[in-house]
Design a protein around this motif. Structure first.
Motif, mmCIF file in Angstrom:
data_model
loop_
_atom_site.group_PDB
_atom_site.id
_atom_site.type_symbol
_atom_site.label_atom_id
_atom_site.label_comp_id
_atom_site.label_asym_id
_atom_site.label_seq_id
_atom_site.Cartn_x
_atom_site.Cartn_y
_atom_site.Cartn_z
ATOM 1 N N PRO A 452 4.346 -10.769 7.364
ATOM 2 C CA PRO A 452 3.803 -9.485 7.885
ATOM 3 C C PRO A 452 4.608 -8.273 7.423
ATOM 4 O O PRO A 452 4.045 -7.234 7.090
ATOM 5 C CB PRO A 452 3.846 -9.662 9.389
ATOM 6 N N ASP A 453 5.941 -8.392 7.423
ATOM 7 C CA ASP A 453 6.750 -7.236 7.017
ATOM 8 C C ASP A 453 6.481 -6.878 5.562
ATOM 9 O O ASP A 453 6.364 -5.697 5.193
ATOM 10 C CB ASP A 453 8.228 -7.543 7.209
ATOM 11 N N THR A 454 6.436 -7.902 4.726
ATOM 12 C CA THR A 454 6.132 -7.650 3.313
ATOM 13 C C THR A 454 4.735 -7.065 3.163
ATOM 14 O O THR A 454 4.493 -6.168 2.331
ATOM 15 C CB THR A 454 6.247 -8.929 2.508
ATOM 16 N N MET A 455 3.809 -7.586 3.986
ATOM 17 C CA MET A 455 2.445 -7.057 3.935
ATOM 18 C C MET A 455 2.405 -5.575 4.280
ATOM 19 O O MET A 455 1.698 -4.791 3.635
ATOM 20 C CB MET A 455 1.569 -7.844 4.907
ATOM 21 N N GLU A 456 3.177 -5.176 5.273
ATOM 22 C CA GLU A 456 3.200 -3.770 5.651
ATOM 23 C C GLU A 456 3.748 -2.903 4.525
ATOM 24 O O GLU A 456 3.258 -1.800 4.258
ATOM 25 C CB GLU A 456 4.028 -3.571 6.915
ATOM 26 N N LYS A 457 4.753 -3.400 3.852
ATOM 27 C CA LYS A 457 5.312 -2.652 2.736
ATOM 28 C C LYS A 457 4.312 -2.528 1.599
ATOM 29 O O LYS A 457 4.198 -1.485 0.941
ATOM 30 C CB LYS A 457 6.595 -3.308 2.238
ATOM 31 N N LEU A 458 3.576 -3.638 1.357
ATOM 32 C CA LEU A 458 2.550 -3.576 0.324
ATOM 33 C C LEU A 458 1.469 -2.561 0.690
ATOM 34 O O LEU A 458 0.959 -1.837 -0.172
ATOM 35 C CB LEU A 458 1.929 -4.963 0.129
ATOM 36 N N PHE A 459 1.114 -2.518 1.993
ATOM 37 C CA PHE A 459 0.129 -1.525 2.422
ATOM 38 C C PHE A 459 0.641 -0.099 2.200
ATOM 39 O O PHE A 459 -0.105 0.801 1.809
ATOM 40 C CB PHE A 459 -0.205 -1.720 3.900
ATOM 41 N N ALA A 460 1.956 0.118 2.461
ATOM 42 C CA ALA A 460 2.519 1.460 2.243
ATOM 43 C C ALA A 460 2.460 1.844 0.768
ATOM 44 O O ALA A 460 2.102 2.971 0.405
ATOM 45 C CB ALA A 460 3.961 1.502 2.746
ATOM 46 N N VAL A 461 2.832 0.879 -0.103
ATOM 47 C CA VAL A 461 2.751 1.148 -1.546
ATOM 48 C C VAL A 461 1.309 1.393 -1.962
ATOM 49 O O VAL A 461 1.010 2.260 -2.791
ATOM 50 C CB VAL A 461 3.364 -0.025 -2.329
ATOM 51 N N ASP A 462 0.407 0.609 -1.367
ATOM 52 C CA ASP A 462 -1.016 0.778 -1.667
ATOM 53 C C ASP A 462 -1.485 2.198 -1.293
ATOM 54 O O ASP A 462 -2.232 2.853 -2.032
ATOM 55 C CB ASP A 462 -1.820 -0.260 -0.894
ATOM 56 N N HIS A 463 -1.008 2.700 -0.158
ATOM 57 C CA HIS A 463 -1.403 4.044 0.277
ATOM 58 C C HIS A 463 -0.845 5.125 -0.661
ATOM 59 O O HIS A 463 -1.549 6.089 -1.028
ATOM 60 C CB HIS A 463 -0.902 4.276 1.697
ATOM 61 N N LEU A 464 0.413 4.945 -1.061
ATOM 62 C CA LEU A 464 0.993 5.901 -2.001
ATOM 63 C C LEU A 464 0.247 5.887 -3.331
ATOM 64 O O LEU A 464 0.023 6.932 -3.955
ATOM 65 C CB LEU A 464 2.474 5.575 -2.232
ATOM 66 N N THR A 465 -0.151 4.710 -3.764
ATOM 67 C CA THR A 465 -0.892 4.590 -5.021
ATOM 68 C C THR A 465 -2.236 5.306 -4.929
ATOM 69 O O THR A 465 -2.688 5.941 -5.884
ATOM 70 C CB THR A 465 -1.092 3.121 -5.368
ATOM 71 N N THR A 466 -2.878 5.187 -3.768
ATOM 72 C CA THR A 466 -4.159 5.873 -3.580
ATOM 73 C C THR A 466 -3.984 7.381 -3.692
ATOM 74 O O THR A 466 -4.784 8.104 -4.320
ATOM 75 C CB THR A 466 -4.742 5.530 -2.211
ATOM 76 N N ARG A 467 -2.909 7.930 -3.102
ATOM 77 C CA ARG A 467 -2.650 9.369 -3.205
ATOM 78 C C ARG A 467 -2.331 9.765 -4.631
ATOM 79 O O ARG A 467 -2.771 10.826 -5.108
ATOM 80 C CB ARG A 467 -1.491 9.749 -2.296
ATOM 81 N N MET A 468 -1.577 8.931 -5.342
ATOM 82 C CA MET A 468 -1.278 9.212 -6.740
ATOM 83 C C MET A 468 -2.557 9.228 -7.577
ATOM 84 O O MET A 468 -2.721 10.061 -8.473
ATOM 85 C CB MET A 468 -0.296 8.174 -7.286
ATOM 86 N N ARG A 469 -3.485 8.331 -7.245
ATOM 87 C CA ARG A 469 -4.761 8.316 -7.968
ATOM 88 C C ARG A 469 -5.528 9.623 -7.725
ATOM 89 O O ARG A 469 -6.151 10.184 -8.633
ATOM 90 C CB ARG A 469 -5.599 7.121 -7.525
ATOM 91 N N ARG A 470 -5.451 10.159 -6.487
ATOM 92 C CA ARG A 470 -6.139 11.422 -6.210
ATOM 93 C C ARG A 470 -5.535 12.567 -7.021
ATOM 94 O O ARG A 470 -6.248 13.428 -7.547
ATOM 95 C CB ARG A 470 -6.054 11.736 -4.722
ATOM 96 N N HIS A 471 -4.203 12.567 -7.129
ATOM 97 C CA HIS A 471 -3.579 13.623 -7.929
ATOM 98 C C HIS A 471 -3.941 13.499 -9.406
ATOM 99 O O HIS A 471 -4.135 14.517 -10.091
ATOM 100 C CB HIS A 471 -2.060 13.565 -7.765
ATOM 101 N N ALA A 472 -4.028 12.250 -9.890
ATOM 102 C CA ALA A 472 -4.456 12.063 -11.278
ATOM 103 C C ALA A 472 -5.883 12.560 -11.466
ATOM 104 O O ALA A 472 -6.219 13.193 -12.481
ATOM 105 C CB ALA A 472 -4.345 10.593 -11.668
ATOM 106 N N GLU A 473 -6.750 12.272 -10.494
ATOM 107 C CA GLU A 473 -8.116 12.774 -10.576
ATOM 108 C C GLU A 473 -8.156 14.307 -10.511
ATOM 109 O O GLU A 473 -9.026 14.951 -11.105
ATOM 110 C CB GLU A 473 -8.961 12.176 -9.456
ATOM 111 N N GLY A 474 -7.185 14.894 -9.784
ATOM 112 C CA GLY A 474 -7.106 16.338 -9.756
ATOM 113 C C GLY A 474 -6.850 16.917 -11.136
ATOM 114 O O GLY A 474 -7.435 17.947 -11.526
ATOM 115 N N LEU A 475 -5.976 16.285 -11.906
ATOM 116 C CA LEU A 475 -5.739 16.736 -13.278
ATOM 117 C C LEU A 475 -6.990 16.601 -14.131
ATOM 118 O O LEU A 475 -7.286 17.451 -14.971
ATOM 119 C CB LEU A 475 -4.591 15.928 -13.894
ATOM 120 N N ILE A 476 -7.736 15.507 -13.907
ATOM 121 C CA ILE A 476 -8.984 15.333 -14.670
ATOM 122 C C ILE A 476 -9.968 16.444 -14.335
ATOM 123 O O ILE A 476 -10.640 16.996 -15.211
ATOM 124 C CB ILE A 476 -9.582 13.946 -14.357
#
Length: 715
Positions: A452-476
């Motif tokens: 579970p702890d590792t899963m939570e960390k993966l979810f946090a990384v997943d959330h950061l990645t989603t925000r990074m994708r939005r910023h990349a789309e902003g550049l597009i």
């Protein structure tokens, strides 16, 4: 600079035509004034010469007649006071002639009042007034109430007024006429003194003896007469001196001079005169009449001289006036012609400059913004100016160079922007590809990791990645392209709102209150999620961390409205107006303005889909962003849960603080799935975990919070 000062500066602006006209007006006006002044002086000179004849006929001649009558009345009055009663009848007749002469002067002088100099006219009126008051003086003469000398002095004082009128006759600008007139007046005064001598000696001869006072007065008269006569005759020209020269050489004048000398030198006071009264009276009065005639002829000759001078002056006036007028007209014509030509050139140059600045350059810039190719040489033809003014031609050439440089700079700027946009797009596409792969890898890890702890960390990384994708789309989006993600079928606006919230860092503070029914067409889903995410993130950033951000949605008459409200400090009205203006009409992207990238992206996305975004003050002191989706992109959900695509990614489940209206809010869909599919694979949290590893929902949420806090501290 204040608006009042700008208004004043704008009010003082003048056109080229006005300034050229003002420049020409000054010399033309000066030339016209000088010409008018010279013509006026010349005309005035001619008119004054013409006045001489009128004044001579209506003032000088009747005044001379009146003075002659005064002199004769003075002579007879002196004889009457000398106890010579035989002249009584002659004296009364002379008084009537004097009265008739003064009335004649008063009558005819009115014909020349306007032409007579004011000072001379004043003396004429004074002379008429004093003669009309002769009754008092005549009464004293009749009663022998005054001496002979006193009577002579009283009559002489009135005659002096007449001669003072002559002194003010100088109405001609011709110096020769002035000099000759003065000479005649001096001779006239000497004749007046001669008349005084005649009156005095006539009175003395009546009784045969001369008193000491009378002898002294006579001697004074002789000296005064001779001086005036000498001064007058010395100033006469050759023509006018002829008559007086003849008198000077006559036996009568020599006899008169001899008698003057005898009385002054050979006669003692209270003694008899050497000659009888008849000889003295005949000689003196004859000379007085002769001098009067010669002086009158001289005055007439002077008046006659003025007429041809006046005609000549008027003739010169005509020639000078015509030439001056021709010069003024020619100057005006040439000046206006050159001014009009120069004005035409400058106006044409101004028109070409306005054409360049207001139409051609903006059109070229618009074409460059649309991505069209622009030929610098073809778009910068030389500015042709009409006329041959060197400076205007040079300015036209300068404008040609300026427009070439401006178009070349605009093309270079557009190419630079295009290059920067391509760099943004290339980097953003690469980042988007890597982030998509990273999200796919995280999905695999999330399915394989049982801890579970590792899963939570993966979810946090997943959330950061989603925000990074939005910023990349902003550049597009800033580069003018469209993001790679897309959906074919309509998606529930509730899921769109949740997907937008999931792309925000501080999503735990956001409450979503959106109805389940309405949906948005698939072609607008990605951009709308991005638009809402930017506004929600802006609300979370500019509001205190302990406050809530509310996302509401409802159907309105013109479509669907989404309101994002924060409880922050709010925005000033001036800044709010500027932001709304930029959202309604996004300006061209400026690389230097990086503080408002989110709002700039929102403006671009809103314009792309016809969405209206506006900011306003919140009743809670913060700011509310209202997003109005037009009817064209909003549809009604069919109600089949499986037929509507879900956008909520498989990230940490929504915490209890999220006000999730629909019961199926916990369902998640993988956004790395095929967008062309009608439905996305559904995934349930902990579905692949062993039973012993599964946790209660509340404990999982606690673990997620702990992991989220650790991730924030590490970042």
């Amino acid at each position: 600079m204040s608006s009042e000062r700008v208004g004043l500066m704008a009010g003082r602006k003048r056109s080229i035509r006005f300034k050229i006209f003002a420049i020409l007006l000054v010399p033309l006006t000066a030339l016209a004034v000088i010409w008018g002044f010279a013509a006026t002086l010349t005309v005035q000179s001619g008119l004054e010469l013409l006045k001489i004849q009128t004044v001579y006929d209506n003032v000088v001649v009747p005044t001379r007649t009146l003075l002659g009558d005064i002199q004769q009345e003075r002579l007879l009055s002196a004889a009457y006071l000398g106890r010579k009663s035989s002249v009584r009848d002659e004296l009364d007749a002379q008084r009537k002639r004097t009265d008739a002469s003064v009335e004649e002067l008063a009558r005819v002088s009115q014909n020349a009042q306007d032409e007579t100099p004011p000072a001379m006219w004043q003396r004429i009126e004074e002379l008429i007034g004093q003669v009309r008051k002769f009754d008092a003086l005549r009464g004293r003469v009749d009663d022998h109430g005054l001496s002979r000398l006193e009577a002579i002095e009283d009559y002489s004082a009135v005659a002096e007024v007449g001669f003072q009128a002559y002194d003010r006759l100088m109405i001609s600008p011709d110096m020769d006429l002035i000099e000759q007139t003065k000479a005649i007046i001096l001779i006239g005064r000497s004749r007046e003194v001669m008349s005084q001598e005649s009156a005095l000696i006539t009175g003395v001869l009546a009784i045969g003896r001369i008193s000491p006072d009378e002898r002294d007065a006579f001697a004074k008269m002789v000296g005064q007469r001779r001086l005036l006569y000498q001064l007058g005759t010395s100033q006469l020209d050759a023509e006018l001196i002829k008559g007086f020269a003849a008198v000077n050489a006559s036996p009568a004048y020599a006899s008169f001079m001899s008698m003057e000398n005898e009385i002054m030198v050979g006669v003692q006071p209270n003694t008899r005169l050497p000659r009888d009264a008849d000889v003295w009276h005949t000689t003196t009065e004859g000379l007085v009449a002769t001098f009067s005639q010669i002086s009158g002829d001289g005055s007439k000759a002077i008046a006659d001289r003025a007429l041809p001078l006046a005609k000549g002056a008027l003739y010169r006036i005509g020639i000078a006036g015509a030439l001056g007028l021709i010069a003024v007209i020619a100057t005006l014509f040439i000046s206006v012609r050159f001014a009009r030509g120069l004005t035409t050139e400058l106006v044409g140059l101004r028109r070409a400059a306005h054409e360049l600045a207001d139409r051609r350059l903006p059109a070229i810039v618009q074409r460059l913004r649309r991505g069209e190719d622009v030929d610098v040489v073809a778009e910068t033809p030389p500015i042709v100016t009409r006329g041959d003014t060197a400076e205007v031609v040079e300015v036209g050439n300068a404008f040609t160079s300026v427009q070439h440089t401006a178009v070349e700079a605009a093309v270079g700027q557009a190419e630079l922007r295009k290059g920067v946009g391509n760099v943004f797009l290339n980097l953003a596409r690469r980042s988007q590809s890597l982030l998509q792969r990273q999200l796919a890898l995280l999905d695999e890890l999330e399915q394989q990791v049982p801890d579970p702890d590792t899963m939570e960390k993966l979810f946090a990384v997943d959330h950061l990645t989603t925000r990074m994708r939005r910023h990349a789309e902003g550049l597009i989006i800033l580069s003018g392209a469209h993001p790679g993600r897309g959906w074919r079928n309509p998606v529930s606006l509730f899921d769109v709102a949740r997907a937008a919230v999931e792309e925000v860092e501080d999503y735990l503070r956001v409450s979503v209150v959106v109805p389940q029914g309405p949906a948005v067409i698939g072609g607008s889903v990605t951009d709308l999620v991005h638009l809402l995410a930017e506004l929600v993130e802006n609300a979370t950033i500019f509001s205190p961390p302990h406050t809530q951000v509310i996302v509401r949605g409802e159907v309105v008459a013109r479509g669907f409205a989404v309101e994002i409200e924060d409880r922050g400090l709010g925005i000033s009205p001036e800044e709010l107006a500027q932001l709304n203006e930029r959202l309604a009409d996004p300006p061209e992207f400026d690389l230097a303005d990086s503080d408002r990238l989110g709002l700039f992206v929102v403006g671009l996305l809103a314009r792309r889909h016809g969405v209206r975004v506006s900011l306003r003050s919140s009743p809670y002191g913060g700011t509310s962003a209202v997003v109005l989706l037009p009817k064209e992109i909003v549809v009604e959900n069919a109600g089949d849960e499986h037929s509507v695509e879900r956008l909520i990614p498989p990230r940490p489940p929504a915490p209890p603080v999220l006000a999730l209206t629909p019961p199926a809010a916990d369902a998640a869909v993988d956004t790395s799935a095929d967008p062309a599919g009608d439905s996305l694979p559904r995934r349930v949290r902990q579905e692949n975990l062993a039973p012993q590893l599964r946790e209660e929902p509340r404990d999982v949420f606690g673990s997620f919070q702990a992991g989220w806090q650790r991730a924030q501290e590490e970042s």
